[in-house]
Design an enzyme around this catalytic site. Structure first.
Site, PDB file in Angstrom:
ATOM      1  N   HIS A 186      31.680  63.048  53.388  1.00  0.00           N
ATOM      2  CA  HIS A 186      30.693  63.224  52.451  1.00  0.00           C
ATOM      3  C   HIS A 186      31.175  63.802  51.271  1.00  0.00           C
ATOM      4  O   HIS A 186      31.905  64.625  51.416  1.00  0.00           O
ATOM      5  CB  HIS A 186      29.530  63.984  53.130  1.00  0.00           C
ATOM      6  CG  HIS A 186      28.422  64.137  52.210  1.00  0.00           C
ATOM      7  ND1 HIS A 186      27.431  63.024  51.907  1.00  0.00           N
ATOM      8  CD2 HIS A 186      27.794  65.313  51.591  1.00  0.00           C
ATOM      9  CE1 HIS A 186      26.626  63.460  51.136  1.00  0.00           C
ATOM     10  NE2 HIS A 186      26.541  64.793  50.961  1.00  0.00           N
ATOM     11  N   CYS A 230      47.618  37.659  41.646  1.00  0.00           N
ATOM     12  CA  CYS A 230      47.176  38.917  41.967  1.00  0.00           C
ATOM     13  C   CYS A 230      47.555  39.992  41.209  1.00  0.00           C
ATOM     14  O   CYS A 230      46.651  40.824  40.848  1.00  0.00           O
ATOM     15  CB  CYS A 230      47.503  39.125  43.489  1.00  0.00           C
ATOM     16  SG  CYS A 230      47.469  37.718  44.437  1.00  0.00           S
ATOM     17  N   LYS A 233      46.646  39.683  37.377  1.00  0.00           N
ATOM     18  CA  LYS A 233      45.096  39.763  37.512  1.00  0.00           C
ATOM     19  C   LYS A 233      44.431  41.311  37.586  1.00  0.00           C
ATOM     20  O   LYS A 233      43.277  41.627  37.119  1.00  0.00           O
ATOM     21  CB  LYS A 233      44.568  38.877  38.500  1.00  0.00           C
ATOM     22  CG  LYS A 233      43.039  38.513  38.860  1.00  0.00           C
ATOM     23  CD  LYS A 233      42.331  39.521  39.590  1.00  0.00           C
ATOM     24  CE  LYS A 233      43.069  39.747  40.854  1.00  0.00           C
ATOM     25  NZ  LYS A 233      42.768  38.664  41.622  1.00  0.00           N
ATOM     26  N   GLU A 289      36.109  36.367  39.060  1.00  0.00           N
ATOM     27  CA  GLU A 289      37.091  37.526  38.555  1.00  0.00           C
ATOM     28  C   GLU A 289      37.397  37.569  36.962  1.00  0.00           C
ATOM     29  O   GLU A 289      37.300  38.629  36.431  1.00  0.00           O
ATOM     30  CB  GLU A 289      38.450  37.614  39.277  1.00  0.00           C
ATOM     31  CG  GLU A 289      38.246  38.025  40.696  1.00  0.00           C
ATOM     32  CD  GLU A 289      39.556  37.866  41.557  1.00  0.00           C
ATOM     33  OE1 GLU A 289      39.576  38.361  42.822  1.00  0.00           O
ATOM     34  OE2 GLU A 289      40.501  37.412  41.178  1.00  0.00           O
ATOM     35  N   TYR A 334      36.615  32.561  43.476  1.00  0.00           N
ATOM     36  CA  TYR A 334      37.337  33.723  43.249  1.00  0.00           C
ATOM     37  C   TYR A 334      37.704  34.077  41.917  1.00  0.00           C
ATOM     38  O   TYR A 334      37.279  34.934  41.104  1.00  0.00           O
ATOM     39  CB  TYR A 334      38.640  33.788  44.168  1.00  0.00           C
ATOM     40  CG  TYR A 334      38.531  34.032  45.588  1.00  0.00           C
ATOM     41  CD1 TYR A 334      38.881  35.286  46.004  1.00  0.00           C
ATOM     42  CD2 TYR A 334      38.286  33.250  46.658  1.00  0.00           C
ATOM     43  CE1 TYR A 334      38.843  35.787  47.420  1.00  0.00           C
ATOM     44  CE2 TYR A 334      38.296  33.531  47.931  1.00  0.00           C
ATOM     45  CZ  TYR A 334      38.689  34.587  48.237  1.00  0.00           C
ATOM     46  OH  TYR A 334      38.542  35.107  49.623  1.00  0.00           O
ATOM     47  N   GLU A 360      30.766  56.197  53.409  1.00  0.00           N
ATOM     48  CA  GLU A 360      30.051  57.051  54.526  1.00  0.00           C
ATOM     49  C   GLU A 360      28.948  56.190  55.204  1.00  0.00           C
ATOM     50  O   GLU A 360      28.498  56.057  56.212  1.00  0.00           O
ATOM     51  CB  GLU A 360      29.871  58.311  54.155  1.00  0.00           C
ATOM     52  CG  GLU A 360      28.641  58.603  53.398  1.00  0.00           C
ATOM     53  CD  GLU A 360      28.255  60.120  52.880  1.00  0.00           C
ATOM     54  OE1 GLU A 360      27.878  60.695  53.800  1.00  0.00           O
ATOM     55  OE2 GLU A 360      28.180  60.474  51.816  1.00  0.00           O
ATOM     56  N   CYS A 393      51.415  35.046  43.030  1.00  0.00           N
ATOM     57  CA  CYS A 393      51.019  36.439  43.094  1.00  0.00           C
ATOM     58  C   CYS A 393      51.443  37.184  42.016  1.00  0.00           C
ATOM     59  O   CYS A 393      50.716  38.299  41.595  1.00  0.00           O
ATOM     60  CB  CYS A 393      51.317  37.075  44.737  1.00  0.00           C
ATOM     61  SG  CYS A 393      50.759  38.696  44.817  1.00  0.00           S
TER      62      CYS A 393
HETATM   63  P1  NDP Z   1      37.965  28.611  44.965  1.00  0.00           P
HETATM   64  O1  NDP Z   1      38.056  27.519  45.987  1.00  0.00           O
HETATM   65  O2  NDP Z   1      37.563  30.166  45.349  1.00  0.00           O
HETATM   66  O3  NDP Z   1      36.659  28.201  43.817  1.00  0.00           O
HETATM   67  C1  NDP Z   1      36.804  26.898  43.312  1.00  0.00           C
HETATM   68  C2  NDP Z   1      35.659  26.823  42.369  1.00  0.00           C
HETATM   69  O4  NDP Z   1      35.639  25.548  41.676  1.00  0.00           O
HETATM   70  C3  NDP Z   1      34.324  26.540  43.279  1.00  0.00           C
HETATM   71  O5  NDP Z   1      33.250  27.271  42.847  1.00  0.00           O
HETATM   72  C4  NDP Z   1      34.176  25.087  43.238  1.00  0.00           C
HETATM   73  O6  NDP Z   1      32.546  24.778  43.571  1.00  0.00           O
HETATM   74  C5  NDP Z   1      34.485  24.904  41.695  1.00  0.00           C
HETATM   75  N1  NDP Z   1      34.966  23.259  41.713  1.00  0.00           N
HETATM   76  C6  NDP Z   1      35.876  22.836  42.441  1.00  0.00           C
HETATM   77  N2  NDP Z   1      35.846  21.324  41.981  1.00  0.00           N
HETATM   78  C7  NDP Z   1      35.216  21.463  40.765  1.00  0.00           C
HETATM   79  C8  NDP Z   1      34.785  20.575  40.001  1.00  0.00           C
HETATM   80  N3  NDP Z   1      35.368  19.197  40.011  1.00  0.00           N
HETATM   81  N4  NDP Z   1      33.903  20.602  38.866  1.00  0.00           N
HETATM   82  C9  NDP Z   1      33.136  21.843  38.888  1.00  0.00           C
HETATM   83  N5  NDP Z   1      33.503  22.899  39.522  1.00  0.00           N
HETATM   84  C10 NDP Z   1      34.488  22.468  40.795  1.00  0.00           C
HETATM   85  O7  NDP Z   1      39.216  28.622  44.098  1.00  0.00           O
HETATM   86  P2  NDP Z   1      39.770  29.590  42.965  1.00  0.00           P
HETATM   87  O8  NDP Z   1      40.741  28.757  42.288  1.00  0.00           O
HETATM   88  O9  NDP Z   1      38.779  30.406  42.418  1.00  0.00           O
HETATM   89  O10 NDP Z   1      40.871  30.243  44.165  1.00  0.00           O
HETATM   90  C11 NDP Z   1      41.689  29.627  44.925  1.00  0.00           C
HETATM   91  C12 NDP Z   1      42.055  30.336  46.126  1.00  0.00           C
HETATM   92  O11 NDP Z   1      43.099  31.493  45.519  1.00  0.00           O
HETATM   93  C13 NDP Z   1      40.935  31.292  46.723  1.00  0.00           C
HETATM   94  O12 NDP Z   1      40.179  30.207  47.756  1.00  0.00           O
HETATM   95  C14 NDP Z   1      41.639  32.291  47.406  1.00  0.00           C
HETATM   96  O13 NDP Z   1      42.003  31.967  48.313  1.00  0.00           O
HETATM   97  C15 NDP Z   1      42.869  32.463  46.434  1.00  0.00           C
HETATM   98  N6  NDP Z   1      42.594  33.608  45.561  1.00  0.00           N
HETATM   99  C16 NDP Z   1      42.268  34.938  46.259  1.00  0.00           C
HETATM  100  C17 NDP Z   1      41.974  35.815  45.050  1.00  0.00           C
HETATM  101  C18 NDP Z   1      41.754  37.368  45.911  1.00  0.00           C
HETATM  102  O14 NDP Z   1      42.179  37.359  46.965  1.00  0.00           O
HETATM  103  N7  NDP Z   1      40.984  38.288  45.197  1.00  0.00           N
HETATM  104  C19 NDP Z   1      41.869  35.830  43.888  1.00  0.00           C
HETATM  105  C20 NDP Z   1      42.123  34.504  43.464  1.00  0.00           C
HETATM  106  C21 NDP Z   1      42.474  33.350  44.302  1.00  0.00           C
HETATM  107  P3  NDP Z   1      32.201  24.664  45.149  1.00  0.00           P
HETATM  108  O15 NDP Z   1      31.998  26.079  45.497  1.00  0.00           O
HETATM  109  O16 NDP Z   1      30.920  23.797  44.626  1.00  0.00           O
HETATM  110  O17 NDP Z   1      33.307  23.624  45.890  1.00  0.00           O
END
Ligand code: NDP
Length: 453
Positions: free
Chosen positions: A438, A48, A51, A183, A179, A443, A43
């Site tokens: 407002h 976080c 980022k 982002e 995510y 709102e 984080c």
């Molecule tokens: P996510 O699980 O959100 O997204 C992973 C992405 O990668 C998905 O789109 C997935 O596709 C794709 N993917 C997975 N494997 C492959 C592959 N072999 N080939 C191609 N694409 C693939 O993970 P993130 O890494 O973005 O984030 C991890 C976690 O960290 C989040 O789930 C969240 O809990 C936390 N996080 C929170 C944030 C916040 O609160 N703002 C910011 C960043 C992270 P598919 O959907 O089809 O499985």
């Protein structure tokens, strides 16, 4: 002479580990902590916090453009990546120092080394080889980016690397639709990088409310991000000036940087869990009960390493519950229901509770859905095309609110307060009785009308 070197040994000085260590130390427990990287965890060091600074940085570009309609002339505005990168790193180092001093001030001992299990009560520090024993061990090692098995994957970067880039590329290819991918696509595009986001599915943010997924897709397009759906990379080839990425449909893209936002996995590899007899699941996550206890009586785990809800505030709450349970004699299970969260796209997403599809699955015909979509006041003069979308989902005769989803400026700030309403079980009538503030974007949530299908 105590039987063990420490009452509690925590592996990992991230959000969950530091909170647990501090609270236990404040209760007079003898606490040791091992951290192989900078204190603060994902984080603070590579997640976080840095980022969000990048998101702020990206937003300034758009604000300079919008400011023209408000009478401001900003001639020759230029972005200088090293300034932002280095300012963020200074702040990261300051915060990391605070994490270290929190431990020190509370009497915990920090070892700046990797720790691995020797047995259920013993860890070995990797560099010094020192063996340390503890009555209780807490695993709080978090997660790490997952890099898929793609030919040439060594040419790709992951989120850890993104904060330290020597130079900002002219073109970036972001793989993934979750995510991190959404982002960072927003960040790079906002910083002036020609950005393509390629996802294997047909809509971004899998698992989110379907309307939110569509709205975020639209917003990415408004931010000049080129979206490619239903494709996965099969090869990344280095060329003279950059990289050529080939996808499974045979298409190719030329880029200067390939960023894998393809998920994260629990960081358990090589931790020696087998030496302690701690069970993990198929994804490498430490298996725990509702009190964060593993199958071993004296070993607990909190945060992303357990792959429950992978968010910093959740790790912190799990750590607090762990201390309540183990050191205060009040067994406490953190409630993982209705956790509000945000995705820092531009504009961001704020979300709490069930998506519409989940709501209908759980409550059938008793579900009512309220939505609105409008151009926020701030975007009217500037002509910015971004819209704000809101959805409120209720169930039953009382219309208890079970989900709220917003895509719009400040939605992370708004959803924090709305999360209290959902957690408290408030009804649509409670929202209707609340007078609007407002003129605000928020709102609209107290004047929502039922969606006409
Ligand atoms: P996510 O699980 O959100 O997204 C992973 C992405 O990668 C998905 O789109 C997935 O596709 C794709 N993917 C997975 N494997 C492959 C592959 N072999 N080939 C191609 N694409 C693939 O993970 P993130 O890494 O973005 O984030 C991890 C976690 O960290 C989040 O789930 C969240 O809990 C936390 N996080 C929170 C944030 C916040 O609160 N703002 C910011 C960043 C992270 P598919 O959907 O089809 O499985």
């Amino acid at each position: 002479m105590p039987k063990y070197d420490f009452d509690l040994f925590v592996i990992g000085a991230g959000s969950g580990g530091v909170r647990s260590a501090r609270l236990a130390a404040q209760l007079g427990k003898r606490v040791g902590v091992a951290e192989e990287s900078k204190p603060g965890g994902t984080c603070v060091v590579r997640g976080c916090v840095p980022k969000k600074f990048l998101v702020y940085g990206a937003e300034y570009g758009a604000s300079i453009e919008s400011a023209k309609a408000y009478g401001w002339r900003v001639d020759k505005a230029r972005f200088h990546w090293p300034t932002l990168r280095d300012s963020i790193q200074s702040e990261v180092n300051r915060l990391s120092g605070i994490y270290a001093s929190i431990l020190e001030k509370n009497g915990a001992t920090l070892y700046s080394e990797r720790a691995e299990f020797v047995d259920a009560h013993t860890v070995r520090l990797k560099q010094s080889g020192k063996k340390i024993t503890a009555e209780t061990i807490l695993i709080a090692v978090g997660g790490r980016p997952f890099m898929p098995d793609v030919k040439g994957i060594e040419h790709a970067i992951m989120s850890d690397d993104a904060f330290l880039l020597e130079t900002l590329p002219e073109r970036a290819l972001i793989i993934g639709g979750g995510y991190i991918a959404c982002e960072f696509a927003g960040i790079y595009a906002g910083l002036g990088v020609k950005t393509v986001q390629a996802y294997r599915g047909d809509r971004l943010l899998n698992g989110f409310d379907e309307d939110v997924r569509s709205e975020v897709g639209e917003a990415q397009l408004h931010n000049k991000i080129e979206l490619r759906f239903n494709v996965s990379p099969t090869e990344i080839k280095k060329t003279g000036g950059g990289y050529i990425v080939t996808f499974n449909d045979g298409t190719k893209i030329g880029t200067d940087m390939v960023f894998m936002g393809t998920g994260r996995m629990p960081h358990t590899l090589g931790l020696g869990l087998e030496n302690a007899g701690v069970k993990i699941d198929g994804k490498g996550a430490v298996i725990v009960d509702e009190f964060s206890k593993t199958n071993k009586r004296n070993i607990y785990a909190v945060g992303d390493v357990t792959n429950r809800v992978n968010l910093t505030p959740v790790a912190i709450r799990e750590g607090v519950a762990f201390v309540e349970t183990v050191y205060k004699g009040t067994p406490t299970a953190f409630d993982h229901e209705n956790i509000a969260s945000a995705v820092f796209t531009r504009p961001p997403v704020g979300s709490v509770g069930l998506s519409e599809a989940q709501a209908f699955k759980a409550y059938g015909k008793s579900v009512t859905v309220y939505t609105t979509k409008f151009r926020p006041m701030k975007n009217v003069l500037s002509g910015k095309p971004h819209q704000c979308f809101m959805k409120l989902i209720a169930e039953g005769k009382s219309e208890r609110v079970i989900g709220i989803h917003i895509v719009g400026d400040d939605s992370p700030e708004i959803i924090q307060a709305l999360g209290i309403c959902v957690k408290a079980g408030l009804t649509k009538a409670d929202f209707d009785r609340t007078c609007a503030v407002h003129p605000t974007l928020a709102e609209e949530i107290v004047t929502l009308k039922q969606r006409v299908i």
